[in-house]
Design a protein around this motif. Structure first.
Motif, short mmCIF file in Angstrom:
data_model
loop_
_atom_site.label_atom_id
_atom_site.label_comp_id
_atom_site.label_asym_id
_atom_site.label_seq_id
_atom_site.Cartn_x
_atom_site.Cartn_y
_atom_site.Cartn_z
N GLY A 36 0.79 -1.23 0.00
CA GLY A 36 0.00 0.00 0.00
C GLY A 36 0.82 1.27 0.00
N GLY A 37 2.08 1.21 -0.35
CA GLY A 37 2.91 2.41 -0.39
C GLY A 37 3.20 2.94 0.99
N ASN A 38 3.47 4.23 1.08
CA ASN A 38 3.79 4.81 2.39
C ASN A 38 2.59 5.53 3.00
OD1 ASN A 38 3.66 7.02 0.75
ND2 ASN A 38 5.69 7.80 1.20
N ASN A 39 1.40 5.30 2.46
CA ASN A 39 0.13 5.83 2.98
C ASN A 39 0.08 7.35 3.02
OD1 ASN A 39 -1.17 3.34 3.33
ND2 ASN A 39 -0.09 3.01 5.25
N LEU A 40 0.78 8.02 2.12
CA LEU A 40 0.70 9.47 2.03
C LEU A 40 -0.69 9.90 1.54
CD1 LEU A 40 2.28 12.14 2.25
CD2 LEU A 40 2.92 11.85 -0.14
N TYR A 41 -1.29 9.09 0.67
CA TYR A 41 -2.61 9.38 0.13
C TYR A 41 -3.62 8.33 0.61
CZ TYR A 41 0.17 12.27 -2.98
OH TYR A 41 1.05 13.19 -3.49
N ALA A 42 -3.50 7.85 1.83
CA ALA A 42 -4.34 6.77 2.35
C ALA A 42 -5.81 7.14 2.36
CB ALA A 42 -3.88 6.38 3.74
N ASP A 43 -6.14 8.44 2.47
CA ASP A 43 -7.54 8.86 2.46
C ASP A 43 -8.21 8.56 1.13
OD1 ASP A 43 -7.16 9.80 5.00
OD2 ASP A 43 -6.93 11.90 4.38
N TYR A 44 -7.43 8.38 0.08
CA TYR A 44 -7.97 8.17 -1.25
C TYR A 44 -7.88 6.71 -1.69
CZ TYR A 44 -7.67 13.23 -1.44
OH TYR A 44 -7.81 14.56 -1.18
N HIS A 45 -7.50 5.79 -0.80
CA HIS A 45 -7.36 4.39 -1.18
C HIS A 45 -8.70 3.69 -1.32
CE1 HIS A 45 -2.93 3.75 0.31
NE2 HIS A 45 -3.04 4.74 -0.53
N ASP A 46 -9.61 3.87 -0.38
CA ASP A 46 -10.88 3.13 -0.37
C ASP A 46 -11.78 3.60 -1.51
OD1 ASP A 46 -10.08 1.74 1.86
OD2 ASP A 46 -11.02 3.16 3.25
N GLY A 47 -12.26 2.65 -2.28
CA GLY A 47 -13.18 2.95 -3.37
C GLY A 47 -12.54 3.65 -4.55
N ASN A 48 -11.23 3.60 -4.66
CA ASN A 48 -10.55 4.27 -5.75
C ASN A 48 -10.67 3.43 -7.01
OD1 ASN A 48 -8.35 5.24 -7.51
ND2 ASN A 48 -7.85 6.52 -5.74
N MET A 49 -11.19 4.01 -8.08
CA MET A 49 -11.43 3.25 -9.30
C MET A 49 -10.14 2.83 -10.00
SD MET A 49 -14.84 4.92 -10.99
CE MET A 49 -14.24 6.59 -10.99
N PHE A 50 -9.05 3.62 -9.86
CA PHE A 50 -7.78 3.23 -10.46
C PHE A 50 -7.24 1.97 -9.80
CE2 PHE A 50 -8.00 7.69 -11.61
CZ PHE A 50 -7.58 7.66 -12.92
N ALA A 51 -7.26 1.94 -8.47
CA ALA A 51 -6.79 0.76 -7.75
C ALA A 51 -7.70 -0.43 -8.01
CB ALA A 51 -6.71 1.04 -6.24
N ASP A 52 -9.00 -0.17 -8.11
CA ASP A 52 -9.98 -1.22 -8.37
C ASP A 52 -9.72 -1.87 -9.72
OD1 ASP A 52 -12.34 -2.69 -7.84
OD2 ASP A 52 -13.50 -1.31 -9.08
N PHE A 53 -9.41 -1.07 -10.73
CA PHE A 53 -9.18 -1.60 -12.07
C PHE A 53 -7.88 -2.40 -12.14
CE2 PHE A 53 -7.33 -1.21 -16.33
CZ PHE A 53 -8.32 -1.81 -17.06
N PHE A 54 -6.79 -1.84 -11.61
CA PHE A 54 -5.50 -2.49 -11.75
C PHE A 54 -5.33 -3.68 -10.82
CE2 PHE A 54 -4.31 1.70 -13.56
CZ PHE A 54 -4.01 1.23 -14.82
N SER A 55 -6.10 -3.76 -9.74
CA SER A 55 -5.97 -4.91 -8.84
C SER A 55 -6.72 -6.12 -9.38
CB SER A 55 -6.49 -4.56 -7.45
OG SER A 55 -7.88 -4.37 -7.48
N GLY A 56 -7.72 -5.90 -10.22
CA GLY A 56 -8.48 -7.01 -10.79
C GLY A 56 -9.53 -7.58 -9.86
N THR A 57 -9.83 -6.90 -8.76
CA THR A 57 -10.81 -7.43 -7.81
C THR A 57 -12.15 -6.75 -7.91
OG1 THR A 57 -10.05 -5.88 -6.12
CG2 THR A 57 -9.02 -8.05 -6.15
N GLY A 58 -12.24 -5.63 -8.54
CA GLY A 58 -13.49 -4.88 -8.54
C GLY A 58 -14.36 -5.15 -9.74
N SER A 59 -15.46 -4.43 -9.77
CA SER A 59 -16.42 -4.61 -10.84
C SER A 59 -15.94 -4.05 -12.16
CB SER A 59 -17.74 -3.94 -10.46
OG SER A 59 -17.54 -2.56 -10.25
N SER A 60 -15.00 -3.09 -12.12
CA SER A 60 -14.52 -2.49 -13.36
C SER A 60 -13.38 -3.27 -13.98
CB SER A 60 -14.07 -1.04 -13.09
OG SER A 60 -12.98 -1.03 -12.21
N ALA A 61 -12.90 -4.31 -13.30
CA ALA A 61 -11.79 -5.10 -13.84
C ALA A 61 -12.29 -5.97 -14.97
CB ALA A 61 -11.17 -5.96 -12.75
N GLY A 62 -11.61 -5.90 -16.07
CA GLY A 62 -12.01 -6.67 -17.24
C GLY A 62 -11.13 -7.87 -17.44
N SER A 63 -11.40 -8.57 -18.51
CA SER A 63 -10.59 -9.73 -18.86
C SER A 63 -9.70 -9.35 -20.03
CB SER A 63 -11.49 -10.90 -19.25
OG SER A 63 -10.72 -12.00 -19.62
N VAL A 64 -8.47 -9.74 -19.96
CA VAL A 64 -7.50 -9.41 -20.99
C VAL A 64 -7.09 -10.69 -21.69
CG1 VAL A 64 -5.24 -8.46 -21.46
CG2 VAL A 64 -6.66 -7.45 -19.68
#
Length: 84
Positions: A36-64
């Protein structure tokens, strides 16, 4: 005078928007780092669509599809065809 006030408000509003948008993007990048990095931007981690997409766990993650038969979902390093 109205034009000057409008321009100042537009300038200040755009700077505030850029600040919060960049914090949101950096929060997604940081939350995708190992541990999770050094938590400088920890307030923006939860529900972040960029993290959701790249982690592959959320609804926006597609199949490649990588090649004729290999298929992996986003974020799965073990399914990388180049490390077989």
């Amino acid at each position: 005078m109205k034009i000057v006030v409008a321009l100042v408000l537009l300038f200040v509003g755009s700077m505030v928007g850029i600040y919060y948008a960049s914090n949101y993007v950096m929060g997604g990048v940081e939350s995708g780092l190992p541990g999770g990095g050094n938590n400088l931007y920890a307030d923006y981690h939860d529900g972040n669509m960029f993290a959701d997409f790249f982690s592959g766990t959320g609804s926006s993650a597609g199949s490649v599809t990588t090649g004729a038969t290999a298929s992996a979902s986003m974020g799965e390093v073990s399914s990388n065809p180049f490390i077989e």
